[in-house]
Design a protein around this motif. Structure first.
Motif, PDB file in Angstrom:
ATOM      1  N   UNK A 192      59.102  23.828  30.440  1.00  0.00           N
ATOM      2  CA  UNK A 192      60.278  24.647  30.741  1.00  0.00           C
ATOM      3  C   UNK A 192      60.251  25.935  29.926  1.00  0.00           C
ATOM      4  N   UNK A 193      60.987  26.940  30.398  1.00  0.00           N
ATOM      5  CA  UNK A 193      61.023  28.213  29.698  1.00  0.00           C
ATOM      6  C   UNK A 193      61.620  28.066  28.302  1.00  0.00           C
ATOM      7  N   UNK A 194      62.634  27.223  28.166  1.00  0.00           N
ATOM      8  CA  UNK A 194      63.247  27.028  26.850  1.00  0.00           C
ATOM      9  C   UNK A 194      62.243  26.446  25.861  1.00  0.00           C
ATOM     10  N   UNK A 195      61.491  25.449  26.296  1.00  0.00           N
ATOM     11  CA  UNK A 195      60.527  24.846  25.379  1.00  0.00           C
ATOM     12  C   UNK A 195      59.393  25.815  25.062  1.00  0.00           C
ATOM     13  N   UNK A 196      58.921  26.547  26.046  1.00  0.00           N
ATOM     14  CA  UNK A 196      57.852  27.512  25.801  1.00  0.00           C
ATOM     15  C   UNK A 196      58.306  28.597  24.834  1.00  0.00           C
ATOM     16  N   UNK A 197      59.569  28.983  24.913  1.00  0.00           N
ATOM     17  CA  UNK A 197      60.093  29.970  23.974  1.00  0.00           C
ATOM     18  C   UNK A 197      60.089  29.409  22.551  1.00  0.00           C
ATOM     19  N   UNK A 198      60.420  28.138  22.419  1.00  0.00           N
ATOM     20  CA  UNK A 198      60.398  27.503  21.103  1.00  0.00           C
ATOM     21  C   UNK A 198      58.968  27.422  20.562  1.00  0.00           C
ATOM     22  N   UNK A 199      58.014  27.102  21.433  1.00  0.00           N
ATOM     23  CA  UNK A 199      56.611  27.072  21.040  1.00  0.00           C
ATOM     24  C   UNK A 199      56.169  28.448  20.549  1.00  0.00           C
ATOM     25  N   UNK A 200      56.557  29.473  21.288  1.00  0.00           N
ATOM     26  CA  UNK A 200      56.171  30.837  20.927  1.00  0.00           C
ATOM     27  C   UNK A 200      56.686  31.201  19.537  1.00  0.00           C
ATOM     28  N   UNK A 201      57.940  30.872  19.261  1.00  0.00           N
ATOM     29  CA  UNK A 201      58.516  31.169  17.954  1.00  0.00           C
ATOM     30  C   UNK A 201      57.779  30.416  16.850  1.00  0.00           C
ATOM     31  N   UNK A 202      57.454  29.163  17.110  1.00  0.00           N
ATOM     32  CA  UNK A 202      56.763  28.347  16.111  1.00  0.00           C
ATOM     33  C   UNK A 202      55.397  28.908  15.764  1.00  0.00           C
ATOM     34  N   UNK A 203      54.585  29.165  16.769  1.00  0.00           N
ATOM     35  CA  UNK A 203      53.210  29.565  16.483  1.00  0.00           C
ATOM     36  C   UNK A 203      53.138  30.992  15.948  1.00  0.00           C
ATOM     37  N   UNK A 204      54.080  31.852  16.321  1.00  0.00           N
ATOM     38  CA  UNK A 204      54.136  33.180  15.702  1.00  0.00           C
ATOM     39  C   UNK A 204      54.336  33.043  14.196  1.00  0.00           C
ATOM     40  N   UNK A 205      55.273  32.187  13.799  1.00  0.00           N
ATOM     41  CA  UNK A 205      55.555  32.002  12.372  1.00  0.00           C
ATOM     42  C   UNK A 205      54.342  31.433  11.650  1.00  0.00           C
TER      43      UNK A 205
END
Length: 794
Positions: A428-441
């Motif tokens: 889902x878009x919500x989960x992918x957004x969370x993944x993006x935030x995590x791996x950026x950090x």
């Protein structure tokens, strides 16, 4: 940068989630609850154990009692005096690690929420912070299990081993239960908490990479971003980079005028000292200080420690057709074989191919607040074992800078999985957004460490797709989000989608798991020299293991006296094997039976006492892992590395680890530290001519003069000589006659520049005599890098 640590003792309250609806921090004192003293960093189970509310969850089968706590909510409360700095300063509250779902209040005002245990969270508290006065900080951690129950699970999602509740919730995947870790869905503020002053001038990003190396030195690339209160960017601003070799007298400096808050440039480093992997040279490190100058004065600075090196990951989309093992040559000759252009997986560091010998890094502790106290000792084991790579497995947390700092110093290359493992995760878009935030950090935090050589999307998720006939190419995490973020934030480091990566080409083969260029070789766990292990096609082995019983002294620390023996149909042994869900077939598939069967494979029988069983099991594990490493070295460069599973347990258990949770060393540890020497004398398997090839493997960048001898205990010398072993090559230097009915021990010793080394080889097929091997162990132990034979498995 001014900081104020908020670690230490806090107050902890807990109760079933929802028992007191609408609670805010000021209500806690009115509920009649007893507070527990809690450590921060910490985990709630450890606090409850110290308070006498629960018994040691690592003893007997007490781990199962933690299930009753999974639906509680937890309140951490702390009072502190605010900093005395001027009110105009801006302050952030930083949590380096807090379990979700977390809500944070300062002075009874909600300041934010944290939904990811794996990354830091930062909240601006400037307007709420009371300087020089008392402040009330509160953190509510809700039930992760209840949070998971409120979510939607699509048909395409899946968790191996039935861990669906962990699909959405961003905690370490292993906490829901794994085959190497117990189910311990913990809550806690598990890393530090601090107040941090935000300065008006700061270098916010500094990314450094090695663009090129050559005879004259190196070229470094720099990307930067800063903030400044300077009114104009037209002139007067410059970025000065000054590097000093940590252990030496080499230095470099470069000043670059800058006209905007972000940019980049390249700079020359004449005479650069290179960072090399362990065994291939010194791990040279530079302290690099970046200074932001305005009209010649320093207005901001930042320090990084870097290594100057290049890393290329040369790989193909599928495995090669590997030929059968080579027979012994009739004369001395080169033994290694060039990598197959059609199927390989190879790390090339500073222009030279590296033979990787290492292990997988698993959780240091089921309760991660204790990781830091185990870190240095754990990495010392990797160094002592001669490892040059560690793979940070995707079922774990992300290790902190202290881990990478030490790997930088040790020349220990790091393969870093992102924290996704053995599941098909939500798309889902919500989960992918969370993944993006995590791996950026994660990427921005770790990217300047020279030890970090590759990002990997996950652990075995491609296989989770293939196992149900689905295409891994549909996984947006590893085919879309992760490579995009890796490219944006760390464009000069290799990325692969999965370990192992099942490419479209590999997916078309009959057995895709045996067609990937990097493979996890978890086979039938039968005889360790069976065709599954000798006829694989892997260009690189990312996982391979074999069970071994802990030392008896360690077993007595976590199994109750009445359940020490026998091991079969034993609920306490079962709890520590680990089988973490209720299942009618638990005793048909558990690892205790697997371990016993491995003993029977080699010795034809299973000992009937705990002491003998532990010893026999450790012998089998030691011979198996020694064989896996040696056979990989003998396949150089057709197979270019091995990351065996694993060095150290994260809780007391029966496992593949060579060191148990209490740092009890198994026999395999001694064998591995011998055969992972950069220059090693090994005996290969017999070919059609019934000769055993004697091979010197030189996994270094220097030629070595080797004096060697091979003999039987109490018998004559079978082979000896003094030869030059060329750098980064294998050479056959002799051969030893064998016969089909042989069951004998060969001892090996060699010397290089006054340093002595040892190894051994067991001739013959199973069954071996357990009593005979126990006698052999005395001779094996007495070889260089000696150990106490009488103390093995005790």
């Amino acid at each position: 940068m001014t900081q104020q640590k908020l670690d230490g003792q806090w107050q902890l309250y807990h109760f079933p989630e929802g028992a007191f609806p609408g609670v805010c921090p000021s209500d806690l004192a009115t509920l009649g609850l007893d507070a527990v003293l809690a450590d921060v960093p910490g985990n709630v189970e450890l606090d409850l154990q110290r308070a006498g509310q629960i018994v040691d969850p690592f003893y007997a089968d007490h781990i199962h009692a933690l299930r009753a706590l999974e639906t509680d909510e937890w309140w951490y409360c702390h009072t502190f005096v605010g900093p005395g700095d001027p009110a105009c300063a801006r302050w952030s509250l930083v949590f380096e690690g807090v379990d979700p779902p977390a809500t944070i209040w300062l002075n009874d005002v909600e300041i934010g929420r944290a939904d990811n245990a794996l990354i830091a969270h930062r909240f601006d508290v400037t307007e709420l912070l009371r300087n020089d006065r008392e402040n009330q900080l509160a953190v509510r951690i809700g039930s992760a299990v209840n949070a998971a129950r409120r979510l939607r699970y699509d048909a395409a999602s899946m968790s191996w081993e039935r861990r669906e509740e962990g699909l959405h919730i961003r905690k370490a995947p292993h906490v829901w239960g794994w085959d190497i870790m117990p189910r311990a869905v913990s809550a806690g503020i598990w890393r530090g908490v601090r107040l941090e002053q935000e300065l008006p001038d700061a270098i916010e990003q500094l990314y450094l990479w090695t663009d090129a190396i050559g005879p004259e030195g190196a070229v470094l690339g720099v990307r930067f971003q800063f903030r400044t209160q300077a009114q104009t960017l037209a002139s007067g601003l410059a970025l000065r980079i000054h590097g000093t070799l940590v252990d030496g007298d080499h230095a470099f400096v470069h000043t670059q005028p800058v006209e905007f808050i972000a940019g980049g440039f390249r700079m020359r480093v004449p005479g650069a000292h290179l960072w090399q992997p362990s065994g291939y040279g010194a791990a040279a490190l530079y302290n690099v200080r970046a200074e932001l100058l305005y009209n010649g004065g320093v207005i901001a600075s930042r320090t990084e420690r870097i290594g100057i090196r290049t890393v290329e990951v040369s790989r193909t989309e599928r495995a090669a057709q590997v030929p059968a093992p080579r027979p012994a040559l009739e004369t001395v000759g080169r033994w290694d074989t060039p990598s197959d252009p059609e199927g390989h997986f190879q790390f090339i560091v500073n222009g030279q191919p590296v033979m990787v010998k290492g292990s997988n890094w698993v959780p240091l502790d089921a309760f991660h607040s204790r990781d830091a106290e185990r870190l240095e000792r754990a990495l010392a084991l990797f160094d002592d074992l001669g490892c040059n790579m560690v793979r940070c497995w995707g079922g774990n947390v992300y290790e902190d800078d202290a881990f990478f700092d030490r790997c930088d110093e040790l020349g220990l290359m790091v393969w870093q999985d992102f924290a996704y493992a053995c599941c098909r995760y939500p798309q889902t878009e919500d989960f992918l957004a969370q993944v993006r935030q995590e791996v950026e950090a994660v990427i921005e935090k770790l990217r300047n460490h020279p030890s970090l050589v590759i990002w990997c999307g996950d652990n075995e998720v491609d296989q989770a797709y293939i196992s149900d006939g689905l295409s891994p190419e549909l996984n947006r995490l590893t085919r879309e989000v992760l490579p995009q973020v890796a490219h944006r934030c760390d464009p000069h480091r290799a990325y692969i989608p999965s370990s192992p990566y099942v490419s479209p080409a590999a997916a078309q083969e009959t057995d895709p798991s045996r067609a990937t260029s990097e493979q996890h070789l978890w086979g039938p766990r039968g005889y360790y020299k069976s065709p599954f292990y000798t006829e694989h096609r892997a260009g690189f082995i990312g996982e391979i293991g074999y069970h071994g019983c802990p030392n008896v002294a360690s077993i007595r620390r976590f199994i109750s006296p009445e359940r020490l023996w026998p091991c079969v149909n034993n609920l306490e042994w079962q709890a520590h094997s680990v089988y973490h869900w209720l299942s009618p077939d638990a005793f048909d598939r558990d690892r205790i039976t697997l371990m016993a069967n491995q003993v029977r494979e080699l010795f034809g029988e299973i000992p009937d006492t705990l002491d003998d069983f532990a010893l026999a099991s450790q012998i089998v594990q030691a011979e198996a892992k020694k064989f896996f490493i040696e056979s990989t070295r003998l396949r150089k460069w057709r197979t270019s590395g091995i990351l065996w599973w694993n060095v150290l347990d994260g809780w007391p258990q029966f496992s593949d680890a060579v060191v148990d949770y209490y740092f009890g060393v198994k026999l395999a540890y001694h064998y591995i530290r011998r055969v992972q020497q950069p220059v090693c004398v090994m005996i290969g398997e017999p070919g059609p001519g019934k000769y055993l090839p004697v091979i010197i493997g030189n996994d270094s960048l220097s030629d070595a003069t080797v004096s060697y001898r091979i003999w039987e205990p109490g018998g004559e010398t079978l082979a000896e000589g003094k030869v030059s072993a060329p750098a980064n090559q294998n050479w056959q230097v002799s051969r030893v006659r064998t016969f089909a009915g042989d069951r004998r021990l060969l001892l090996i010793e060699w010397e290089i520049e006054g340093a002595r080394f040892g190894n051994h080889y067991v001739v013959g097929m199973p069954p071996l005599s357990f009593a005979q091997y126990r006698d052999w162990l005395t001779d094996i132990a007495a070889l260089p890098r000696a150990f106490d034979a009488a103390g093995v498995a005790k």
